[in-house]
Design a protein around this motif. Structure first.
Motif, short mmCIF file in Angstrom:
data_model
loop_
_atom_site.label_atom_id
_atom_site.label_comp_id
_atom_site.label_asym_id
_atom_site.label_seq_id
_atom_site.Cartn_x
_atom_site.Cartn_y
_atom_site.Cartn_z
N ASP A 1 0.83 -1.22 0.00
CA ASP A 1 0.00 0.00 0.00
C ASP A 1 0.86 1.26 0.00
OD1 ASP A 1 -2.25 -1.57 0.01
OD2 ASP A 1 -2.66 -1.32 2.15
N ILE A 2 1.98 1.23 0.73
CA ILE A 2 2.90 2.37 0.74
C ILE A 2 3.47 2.59 -0.65
CG2 ILE A 2 5.16 3.16 1.57
CD1 ILE A 2 4.50 1.75 4.23
N SER A 3 3.85 1.51 -1.33
CA SER A 3 4.41 1.62 -2.68
C SER A 3 3.40 2.23 -3.66
CB SER A 3 4.85 0.24 -3.17
OG SER A 3 5.89 -0.29 -2.36
N ASN B 1 -3.13 -2.14 -8.66
CA ASN B 1 -3.28 -3.60 -8.54
C ASN B 1 -2.07 -4.28 -7.91
OD1 ASN B 1 -1.42 -3.48 -10.61
ND2 ASN B 1 -2.74 -4.40 -12.17
N PHE B 2 -1.07 -3.50 -7.53
CA PHE B 2 0.08 -4.07 -6.81
C PHE B 2 -0.32 -4.50 -5.41
CE2 PHE B 2 3.97 -3.43 -4.17
CZ PHE B 2 4.77 -4.40 -4.76
N SER B 3 -1.24 -3.75 -4.78
CA SER B 3 -1.72 -4.10 -3.45
C SER B 3 -2.51 -5.40 -3.50
CB SER B 3 -2.59 -2.99 -2.88
OG SER B 3 -1.83 -1.84 -2.59
#
Length: 215
Positions: free
Chosen positions: A75-77, A86-88
């Motif tokens: 989420d930080i990223s 969509n990374f999270s």
């Protein structure tokens, strides 16, 4: 209170041969696959090494900051706009650059990134690692290309013939028994630079902050 083992590199000792040895300063916890019940086998090694470094930061720099979960790291990223939405919740791995960004965001600590084109050029950064552990004493993250498995570097030894890195490997799955168990199984070890893959490039993330014991 955390049930994770601390300072597992201590079982490896210092190199008995002649030379110079420089080690991490201050305490940290050992994060590895499944250590919190979350199954990240096969892709979470970068996150686990980051968590290990964050535990060191929490103990030695700012104990008001909690060690983030894998989802919180993702989420930080995303919030930093380094990764898409969509990374999270995904199983995408992270490397030294992402580790640098998260450490800077959480602790306001800059990191130095060192890139090495191939394994047999690691000798060129030995003195930089010596300087880092001597001046700062913070853990280092190492990731690669072919040898893509991320790992923690907790020390460097400069011998007469070859240098070695003190590896803390996050790929362990299981309940930690003792530090000696992890050492005997090779999850903590001294690895000679000549044993790293020449076909892989390597990136290292070096947090630029001193342990309390260094101040």
């Amino acid at each position: 209170m955390s049930s994770l083992l601390t300072n597992i590199h201590e079982t490896a000792g210092t190199r008995k041969e002649t030379g110079r040895t420089y080690l991490v300063s201050g305490n940290y916890e050992y994060y590895h696959y499944l250590c919190d019940g979350f199954d990240d086998r096969g892709w979470g090694c970068g996150y686990r090494t980051l968590q290990t470094i964050c535990s060191w930061m929490r103990t030695n720099v700012n104990n008001d900051v909690q060690v983030p979960s894998i989802r919180e790291i993702q989420d930080i990223s995303v919030k930093l706009e380094d990764k898409p939405q969509n990374f999270s919740g995904s199983r995408q791995w992270i490397g030294s650059f992402e580790v640098c960004l998260v450490i800077d965001k959480l602790f306001d600590i800059p990191c130095k990134i060192i890139h090495v084109n191939k394994g047999d050029e690691l000798n060129s950064i030995v003195e930089k690692l010596v300087e880092h552990f001597d001046k700062f004493g913070s853990p280092v993250m190492m990731g690669g290309d072919v040898d893509c498995a991320s790992k923690g570097i907790m020390g460097v030894h400069v011998g007469s013939k070859d240098a070695s890195l003190l590896i803390v490997d996050p790929h362990y799955v299981g309940k930690e028994n003792t530090k000696e168990f992890l050492f005997n199984k090779g999850w903590v070890k001294w690895q000679k630079l000549s044993d790293f893959l020449n076909s892989s490039f390597y990136n290292l993330c070096l947090p630029q902050v001193k342990a309390k014991s260094k101040q």
